[in-house]
Scaffold this motif. Structure first.
Motif, mmCIF file in Angstrom:
data_model
loop_
_atom_site.group_PDB
_atom_site.id
_atom_site.type_symbol
_atom_site.label_atom_id
_atom_site.label_comp_id
_atom_site.label_asym_id
_atom_site.label_seq_id
_atom_site.Cartn_x
_atom_site.Cartn_y
_atom_site.Cartn_z
ATOM 1 N N ALA A 135 0.839 -1.200 0.000
ATOM 2 C CA ALA A 135 0.000 0.000 0.000
ATOM 3 C C ALA A 135 0.869 1.242 0.000
ATOM 4 O O ALA A 135 1.940 1.266 0.600
ATOM 5 N N GLY A 136 0.395 2.286 -0.669
ATOM 6 C CA GLY A 136 1.137 3.548 -0.712
ATOM 7 C C GLY A 136 0.909 4.289 -1.999
ATOM 8 O O GLY A 136 -0.128 4.137 -2.659
ATOM 9 N N CYS A 137 1.890 5.100 -2.383
ATOM 10 C CA CYS A 137 1.768 5.944 -3.567
ATOM 11 C C CYS A 137 1.750 5.106 -4.839
ATOM 12 O O CYS A 137 2.636 4.279 -5.067
ATOM 13 N N MET A 138 0.754 5.355 -5.700
ATOM 14 C CA MET A 138 0.612 4.612 -6.952
ATOM 15 C C MET A 138 0.826 5.500 -8.172
ATOM 16 O O MET A 138 0.509 5.098 -9.296
ATOM 17 N N ASP A 139 1.363 6.709 -7.956
ATOM 18 C CA ASP A 139 1.635 7.614 -9.072
ATOM 19 C C ASP A 139 3.078 7.428 -9.537
ATOM 20 O O ASP A 139 4.014 7.760 -8.809
ATOM 21 N N PRO A 140 3.299 6.904 -10.759
ATOM 22 C CA PRO A 140 4.661 6.666 -11.254
ATOM 23 C C PRO A 140 5.514 7.926 -11.324
ATOM 24 O O PRO A 140 6.741 7.841 -11.358
ATOM 25 N N ALA A 141 4.886 9.105 -11.357
ATOM 26 C CA ALA A 141 5.639 10.357 -11.445
ATOM 27 C C ALA A 141 6.120 10.845 -10.077
ATOM 28 O O ALA A 141 6.849 11.830 -9.995
ATOM 29 N N ALA A 142 5.720 10.151 -9.006
ATOM 30 C CA ALA A 142 6.074 10.579 -7.652
ATOM 31 C C ALA A 142 7.420 10.011 -7.227
ATOM 32 O O ALA A 142 7.875 8.983 -7.723
ATOM 33 N N LYS A 143 8.044 10.685 -6.271
ATOM 34 C CA LYS A 143 9.350 10.275 -5.765
ATOM 35 C C LYS A 143 9.255 8.960 -4.998
ATOM 36 O O LYS A 143 10.150 8.129 -5.062
ATOM 37 N N ASN A 144 8.158 8.754 -4.244
ATOM 38 C CA ASN A 144 8.013 7.564 -3.408
ATOM 39 C C ASN A 144 7.107 6.510 -4.041
ATOM 40 O O ASN A 144 6.515 5.686 -3.350
ATOM 41 N N PHE A 145 6.990 6.525 -5.359
ATOM 42 C CA PHE A 145 6.199 5.510 -6.063
ATOM 43 C C PHE A 145 6.837 4.137 -5.902
ATOM 44 O O PHE A 145 8.044 3.979 -6.024
ATOM 45 N N ASN A 146 5.989 3.124 -5.596
ATOM 46 C CA ASN A 146 6.435 1.737 -5.515
ATOM 47 C C ASN A 146 5.658 0.933 -6.544
ATOM 48 O O ASN A 146 4.427 0.874 -6.508
ATOM 49 N N LYS A 147 6.364 0.323 -7.470
ATOM 50 C CA LYS A 147 5.713 -0.390 -8.572
ATOM 51 C C LYS A 147 4.878 -1.586 -8.083
ATOM 52 O O LYS A 147 4.042 -2.097 -8.823
ATOM 53 N N LYS A 148 5.094 -2.021 -6.829
ATOM 54 C CA LYS A 148 4.336 -3.158 -6.314
ATOM 55 C C LYS A 148 3.031 -2.751 -5.624
ATOM 56 O O LYS A 148 2.214 -3.610 -5.294
ATOM 57 N N ASN A 149 2.849 -1.452 -5.378
ATOM 58 C CA ASN A 149 1.652 -1.008 -4.664
ATOM 59 C C ASN A 149 0.386 -1.325 -5.458
ATOM 60 O O ASN A 149 0.304 -1.032 -6.651
ATOM 61 N N TRP A 150 -0.599 -1.908 -4.783
ATOM 62 C CA TRP A 150 -1.911 -2.134 -5.404
ATOM 63 C C TRP A 150 -3.042 -1.638 -4.497
ATOM 64 O O TRP A 150 -4.210 -1.796 -4.790
ATOM 65 N N ILE A 151 -2.642 -1.002 -3.384
ATOM 66 C CA ILE A 151 -3.595 -0.336 -2.493
ATOM 67 C C ILE A 151 -3.170 1.114 -2.388
ATOM 68 O O ILE A 151 -2.018 1.403 -2.083
ATOM 69 N N ASP A 152 -4.064 2.067 -2.692
ATOM 70 C CA ASP A 152 -3.663 3.478 -2.745
ATOM 71 C C ASP A 152 -3.589 4.103 -1.357
ATOM 72 O O ASP A 152 -3.722 3.425 -0.330
ATOM 73 N N CYS A 153 -3.378 5.429 -1.320
ATOM 74 C CA CYS A 153 -3.129 6.148 -0.068
ATOM 75 C C CYS A 153 -4.298 6.059 0.917
ATOM 76 O O CYS A 153 -4.095 6.155 2.130
ATOM 77 N N LYS A 154 -5.529 5.877 0.408
ATOM 78 C CA LYS A 154 -6.701 5.815 1.281
ATOM 79 C C LYS A 154 -7.215 4.393 1.476
ATOM 80 O O LYS A 154 -8.307 4.194 2.004
ATOM 81 N N GLY A 155 -6.452 3.407 1.018
ATOM 82 C CA GLY A 155 -6.839 2.013 1.244
ATOM 83 C C GLY A 155 -7.679 1.405 0.151
ATOM 84 O O GLY A 155 -8.131 0.259 0.277
ATOM 85 N N ASN A 156 -7.910 2.149 -0.940
ATOM 86 C CA ASN A 156 -8.666 1.589 -2.064
ATOM 87 C C ASN A 156 -7.819 0.550 -2.784
ATOM 88 O O ASN A 156 -6.636 0.772 -3.044
ATOM 89 N N LYS A 157 -8.424 -0.592 -3.117
ATOM 90 C CA LYS A 157 -7.695 -1.689 -3.734
ATOM 91 C C LYS A 157 -7.930 -1.716 -5.239
ATOM 92 O O LYS A 157 -9.026 -1.444 -5.717
#
Length: 446
Positions: A135-157
């Motif tokens: 879970a975490g940042c899902m924006d590829p343009a962001a500094k802390n983007f993780n390509k494995k994230n599948w849950i966004d900042c508010k917990g949406n899957k």
């Protein structure tokens, strides 16, 4: 003597038939299995080739939720294995190892080694909530983007997939619309977006590299630094040594006020140069490195020497036809080398060796050296000089030498970029006073 526990072939066939009939009626493997106790499998999981331990490997009864993982030492213990069941051992990047029922029977309760072979038997694996959560940042343009994230900042899957390729997993492919995900926890690179500012983000290597890597650079809001404007011509009455930019660069006379007498301009150049030299160069300690990379990383192994700029009038560097293209700046002895020799003297007990080291210090202190600071090979190079990022070329040589000397790189880098580079304005003014026409050739001694 006949073995009392030996079973005749006829009796063996009778028991086998009885077990098969019982299985048809009751749905179990056999009378014996139904009454048998649960089994335990324990041991260590290792890499088949390297024999390295595999902490975190999964061990579970095939087709059930009964499972465990290996500890930091690769050890595990799995209980509750029923007769007829198999055990699966798996680990990311390795082929699955299935322990059959017969092997479990022979190794029940016994510490044993189990091995996994590198490789994968996966074609495509879908990551879901039952697997590890990212879970975490899902924006590829962001500094802390993780390509494995599948849950966004508010917990949406969201649905994402990993495609297996050999022993490694490729980057995740998002199957969502970016507008649907929440990016409130995303962090972005920030920089000055004003091209006219001296800290414009494209002058920053880190930000430029991030942008080329697909990252977004957002406005830093109020961080832009404006150039200090003023008269940069040292032959002017209102010369400002701190000016970073002429009001109108295309005409150096704009914004500057000059005396009516041309001779006064020459006097102003001399006066302004002396003041600048005394305030910014004399007694400054500089580090000389053998290459640029060593200077930028402050690599002690690439350090040529530490010197202080001497309080001696520098001499101009001229081409054969009199063009001013640089200065020869006197420097004092290598203070770092002298310091190291003094340290040797303090720990040396040999009297003769101490005398030799002391003599070496005298030789160093009496040696006269200078740095040759050059802004080009001819007048045209000088008048069009704009390499303010790297600064002038610098060489070290004995004082008064006509040889080029050894190429060195001055540190701190900022000193080379600013203090030394500002000398170019005095050279430009001196050449303009001579009313010279730019030349393309030079007989400057190499």
């Amino acid at each position: 003597m006949k073995n009392l526990f030996e079973i005749s072939p006829e009796e063996n066939n009778r028991i086998k038939t009885l077990h098969e009939n019982y299985k048809i009626v009751h749905g179990t493997t056999s009378l014996l299995n139904e009454q048998a106790t649960d089994r335990t499998l324990k041991g260590i999981v290792k890499d088949l080739k390297t024999k390295e331990l595999l902490p975190g490997a999964n061990i579970f009864v095939t087709g059930t939720q009964n499972g465990t993982t290996t500890d930091n030492n690769g050890k595990f213990e799995l209980t509750g294995i029923k007769p007829g069941e198999t055990v699966t051992i798996s680990f990311i990047g390795y082929k699955t190892n299935i322990i059959n029922d017969t092997t479990i029977n022979t190794k029940t309760g016994v510490d044993a080694e189990y091995f996994l072979e590198m490789g994968t038997e996966l074609g495509e694996v879908e990551v879901n909530a039952e697997r590890e959560k990212f879970a975490g940042c899902m924006d590829p343009a962001a500094k802390n983007f993780n390509k494995k994230n599948w849950i966004d900042c508010k917990g949406n899957k969201f649905d994402i997939k990993y495609e297996a390729d050999g022993e490694e997993f490729d980057a995740a492919t998002l199957t969502i619309n970016e507008d649907d995900a929440d990016f409130s926890c995303c962090e972005y690179y920030e920089g000055c977006l004003d091209k006219d500012s001296k800290n414009y983000y494209k002058n920053n290597e880190e930000l430029l590299k991030a942008e080329k890597g697909g990252k977004e650079i957002k406005d830093c809001k109020g961080c832009c630094e404006k150039y200090t404007e003023g008269c940069k011509d040292p032959s002017a009455l209102n010369y400002d040594p701190n000016a970073e930019r002429q009001s109108q660069e295309e005409n150096i006379a704009v914004g500057c006020k000059y005396p009516a007498d041309q001779r006064e301009r020459g006097e102003l150049i001399t006066k302004n140069f002396q003041e600048y030299y005394m305030d910014n160069l004399v007694s400054a300690v500089i580090n000389l490195y053998t290459n640029e990379k060593g200077r930028d990383s402050r690599n002690i192994k690439k350090l040529f020497g530490n010197h202080k700029i001497d309080n001696v009038v520098p001499s101009p560097l001229r081409t054969g036809n009199g063009d001013w293209v640089g200065f020869s700046i006197p420097i004092q002895a290598d203070t770092e080398k002298i310091k190291r020799i003094r340290e040797k003297i303090s720990v040396t007990k040999n009297k003769n060796k101490k005398q030799k080291l002391a003599q070496k210090i005298k030789e160093l202190e009496s040696s006269k050296m200078e740095i040759s600071v050059r802004f080009g090979k001819n007048l045209r190079d000088l008048l069009t000089f704009n390499n303010y990022k790297e600064g002038p070329e610098v060489y070290i040589r004995p004082r008064g030498s006509n040889k080029r000397g050894k190429r060195v790189y001055v540190g701190p880098k900022a000193f080379n970029q600013k203090a030394l580079t500002k000398l170019v304005s005095f050279l430009q003014a001196l050449n303009k006073q001579r009313d010279l026409v730019p030349k393309t050739t030079s007989d400057f001694e190499e």
